[in-house]
Design a protein around this motif. Sequence first.
Motif, PDB file in Angstrom:
ATOM      1  N   GLY A 126       0.814  -1.204   0.000  1.00 34.22           N
ATOM      2  CA  GLY A 126       0.000   0.000   0.000  1.00 34.22           C
ATOM      3  C   GLY A 126       0.847   1.253   0.000  1.00 34.22           C
ATOM      4  O   GLY A 126       2.075   1.214  -0.093  1.00 34.22           O
ATOM      5  N   SER A 127       0.169   2.359   0.141  1.00 32.11           N
ATOM      6  CA  SER A 127       0.816   3.661   0.181  1.00 32.11           C
ATOM      7  C   SER A 127       0.795   4.159   1.629  1.00 32.11           C
ATOM      8  O   SER A 127      -0.273   4.202   2.247  1.00 32.11           O
ATOM      9  CB  SER A 127       0.067   4.631  -0.730  1.00 32.11           C
ATOM     10  N   TYR A 128       1.940   4.525   2.152  1.00 28.06           N
ATOM     11  CA  TYR A 128       2.065   4.950   3.546  1.00 28.06           C
ATOM     12  C   TYR A 128       2.829   6.259   3.629  1.00 28.06           C
ATOM     13  O   TYR A 128       3.593   6.595   2.735  1.00 28.06           O
ATOM     14  CB  TYR A 128       2.808   3.892   4.375  1.00 28.06           C
ATOM     15  N   GLU A 129       2.645   6.971   4.729  1.00 30.37           N
ATOM     16  CA  GLU A 129       3.401   8.183   4.990  1.00 30.37           C
ATOM     17  C   GLU A 129       4.225   8.005   6.250  1.00 30.37           C
ATOM     18  O   GLU A 129       3.737   7.465   7.242  1.00 30.37           O
ATOM     19  CB  GLU A 129       2.462   9.379   5.168  1.00 30.37           C
ATOM     20  N   ALA A 130       5.457   8.451   6.197  1.00 33.48           N
ATOM     21  CA  ALA A 130       6.339   8.423   7.359  1.00 33.48           C
ATOM     22  C   ALA A 130       6.647   9.864   7.744  1.00 33.48           C
ATOM     23  O   ALA A 130       6.772  10.727   6.886  1.00 33.48           O
ATOM     24  CB  ALA A 130       7.624   7.672   7.036  1.00 33.48           C
ATOM     25  N   SER A 131       6.745  10.116   9.031  1.00 35.77           N
ATOM     26  CA  SER A 131       7.092  11.465   9.473  1.00 35.77           C
ATOM     27  C   SER A 131       8.573  11.491   9.851  1.00 35.77           C
ATOM     28  O   SER A 131       9.119  10.520  10.344  1.00 35.77           O
ATOM     29  CB  SER A 131       6.225  11.885  10.660  1.00 35.77           C
TER      30      SER A 131
END
Length: 136
Positions: A126-131
């Motif tokens: 999937g598509s994920y965001e990391a900070s």
Amino acid sequence: MELILKRDVENLGFADDIVNVKNGFGRNYLIPQGDAILAATPSARKVLAENLKQRAHKEQRAVDAAQKEADKLKDIEVKIASKTGDGDKLFGSVNNADVASALEKAGVTIERKYITIPGNNIKRLGSYEASIRFHK
């Protein structure tokens, strides 16, 4: 117990912060490890105030540099290839070290301890965001 931190302590505070901790944690861990000093003495508070004044200018430069780095990363999208099993499951997982190495291949060097992934690991496609934390 009020203590002044000498260096960054994870989940507690950064260097030169005044923190309240339980007596046992301060006496048995932070002070013997050299991570903190007692904040009760007036001389310690005066030294802390002087250090904070001197550090204000340095921190402003660090904030400006962090903002420039953040602007570089704003539009970067990283794809990490991994083996998959049935459905969307990955063999193993993708963690912050994998993200750091992918960013390094993209031309941006960031230490993995500053990268935070929701849930600590990615275990499905999937598509994920990391900070990414650049500054305090």
